[in-house]
Design a protein around this motif. Structure first.
Motif, mmCIF file in Angstrom:
data_model
loop_
_atom_site.group_PDB
_atom_site.id
_atom_site.type_symbol
_atom_site.label_atom_id
_atom_site.label_comp_id
_atom_site.label_asym_id
_atom_site.label_seq_id
_atom_site.Cartn_x
_atom_site.Cartn_y
_atom_site.Cartn_z
ATOM 1 N N TRP A 45 0.849 -1.183 0.000
ATOM 2 C CA TRP A 45 0.000 0.000 0.000
ATOM 3 C C TRP A 45 0.895 1.247 0.000
ATOM 4 O O TRP A 45 2.059 1.197 0.328
ATOM 5 C CB TRP A 45 -0.929 0.011 1.212
ATOM 6 N N LEU A 86 -4.548 -2.734 -2.030
ATOM 7 C CA LEU A 86 -4.268 -2.718 -0.597
ATOM 8 C C LEU A 86 -4.432 -1.330 0.020
ATOM 9 O O LEU A 86 -4.512 -1.200 1.240
ATOM 10 C CB LEU A 86 -2.851 -3.234 -0.343
ATOM 11 N N ILE A 123 -8.780 -8.788 -0.338
ATOM 12 C CA ILE A 123 -9.285 -7.424 -0.129
ATOM 13 C C ILE A 123 -10.764 -7.461 0.215
ATOM 14 O O ILE A 123 -11.218 -6.794 1.164
ATOM 15 C CB ILE A 123 -9.023 -6.563 -1.377
#
Length: 462
Positions: free
Chosen positions: A101, A338, A400
């Motif tokens: 991320w 992410l 996710i």
């Protein structure tokens, strides 16, 4: 009995000292050991020891050769096993790079405004120093005014004078605010921030500041500072993660002062509300976006404090509407990778408002992930229908979806009263934990299975 006068007497036979010395036979004398004999014995022992060591070395060499041969065979066998496993992994597709991320929420900085010194003529505090008879010692003048004022700030006297007088004049307030947000000197940033935060956080009366402030910044002043810092108000996390090893200049150090000042402003709403509801919503969105930038990982405590303060800034009536608006904004901006998980999990579960926002953000992101889906039941129905055996199944997406669904359901206390949603969620978790094989080596398959199994045993059935 005849005795010769020369014969020894009887008692003389009994005395050892008087006995005659024995006759020594020279033929039986022991041989003496010479130095040459010792040297010869030494070399003989050394030769025996050398022969023994030589035999041991030859024996060890033969043993090591056999050991090396065994190790070579084991290494060759291990190499063949690794190659076989690698070939088997290729059957599942090429190895994928595990993403991380992180987005860049600051672009190019703009020029900061100059830090103008307050006008001596319009500032009574500075005039009092100029007109004081002790000024001959201090030597205050307009040319040295900046050094004098910075000294008062750093030594804490400016803050003491503000409380002593009960008054902060407009020139001083503007100078301290601009120094806080635009000064390149870290020391001046810190002390000017402390000046403002101590005044705002001091308690005198419930609905009144302890010090009269002739000038108070507005939200537009704070937003202008972010714009000069290069903050991307229209950022999109689709631009990709920032490269921390690049030469790109990051956000300025003044962002720390900005966050601290916003936190202090949120605490004094009962005394002086600085943000409207729309402005407070934008501040929440800005703080969440800062959580998405990996350059701010060292400021997590500061950001958490600010998030706590700004969420509690809303009244109960305002929060009911603002929570959903903020969630929809974040769902539109954050990419479906992410980063969306980070946008959800940066919100702690400290209190009910945090949980509500966490659940709402996760729900809005899930709605944007599935086309034609309009409610929670349809989201879960789509997730339950996923075929994990399909080779085209993207387990990163499944992971996710699982994390988002977990936060949507478990952070919302109202869903527990909805048996349909709760039962569908439990069924979805069982599918993830039971239908994904332990031998499935595809990326993120084990993460999905393990997380779902944990939730089944420790969250759903508790």
């Amino acid at each position: 009995m005849d005795m010769n006068i020369d014969d020894p007497l009887d008692f003389e036979f009994e005395d050892e000292l008087l006995k005659p010395a024995p006759v020594i036979n020279n033929n039986k004398r022991k041989k003496l050991i010479g130095l040459d004999d010792l040297v010869e014995d030494h070399y003989r022992e050394q030769n025996k020891l050398l022969e023994k060591q030589t035999k041991h070395t030859k024996s060890k060499a033969k043993k090591n050769k056999r050991s090396y041969d065994d190790e070579d065979r084991k290494e060759a066998l291990l190499t063949r096993i690794v190659e076989k496993c690698h070939n088997q992994l290729k059957a599942f597709g090429e190895e994928e790079e595990i993403p991380t991320w992180g987005v860049q929420v600051f672009g190019d900085k703009k020029a900061f405004p100059p830090l103008h010194l307050p006008d001596f003529g319009s500032c009574n505090l500075l005039q009092s120093f100029l007109n004081n008879k002790l000024n001959s010692v201090v030597g205050l003048s307009a040319e040295k005014g900046d050094i004098f004022l910075e000294g008062l700030l750093i030594n804490g006297w400016l803050l003491k004078l503000a409380f002593l007088c009960g008054h902060v004049e407009e020139p001083i307030a503007i100078w301290a605010f601009n120094t806080m947000l635009y000064s390149p000197k870290e020391e001046l940033q810190n002390f000017s921030t402390e000046f403002w935060c101590v005044i705002l956080s001091s308690r005198k009366e419930v609905d009144q500041l302890p010090v009269k402030i002739d000038w108070f910044p507005e939200y537009t002043d704070l937003r202008r500072a972010l714009d000069l810092y290069g903050f991307l108000f229209k950022f999109s996390s689709n631009v990709g993660p920032i490269n921390l090893d690049s030469d790109t200049e990051g956000p300025p150090q003044n962002i720390r002062a900005w966050v601290r000042f916003v936190t202090a402003c949120c605490v004094i709403r009962s005394k002086k509300p600085i943000f409207s509801t729309l402005e407070a919503e934008e501040v929440v969105e800005i703080i969440i976006s800062l959580f998405l930038d990996r350059q701010f990982q060292g400021l997590m405590v500061l950001l958490n404090d600010c998030m706590q303060a700004i969420i509690n800034y809303f009244t109960d009536e305002e929060w009911c509407l603002s929570c959903e608006k903020i969630a929809k904004f974040i769902a539109c901006r954050v990419s479906k990778d992410l980063n969306c998980i980070q946008a959800v999990e940066c919100l702690s579960e400290a209190d009910s408002r945090f949980k509500q926002l966490r659940s709402s953000v996760a729900y809005q992101i899930l709605l944007s992930c599935f086309e034609g889906v309009n409610c929670g039941e349809e989201i879960l129905r789509s997730l339950i229908a996923v075929n994990f055996k399909d080779k085209s199944c993207d387990f990163l997406k499944m992971y996710i979806y699982l994390v988002l669904t977990e936060n949507w359901v478990l952070s919302n206390s109202l869903i527990e009263d909805n048996p349909v949603i709760y039962e569908m969620f439990s069924l979805y978790l069982r599918h993830c934990s039971n239908l994904i094989s332990a031998t499935d080596l595809r990326s993120y398959a084990s993460k999905v299975r393990h997380r779902a199994a944990y939730l089944v045993h420790f969250s759903v059935q508790k």
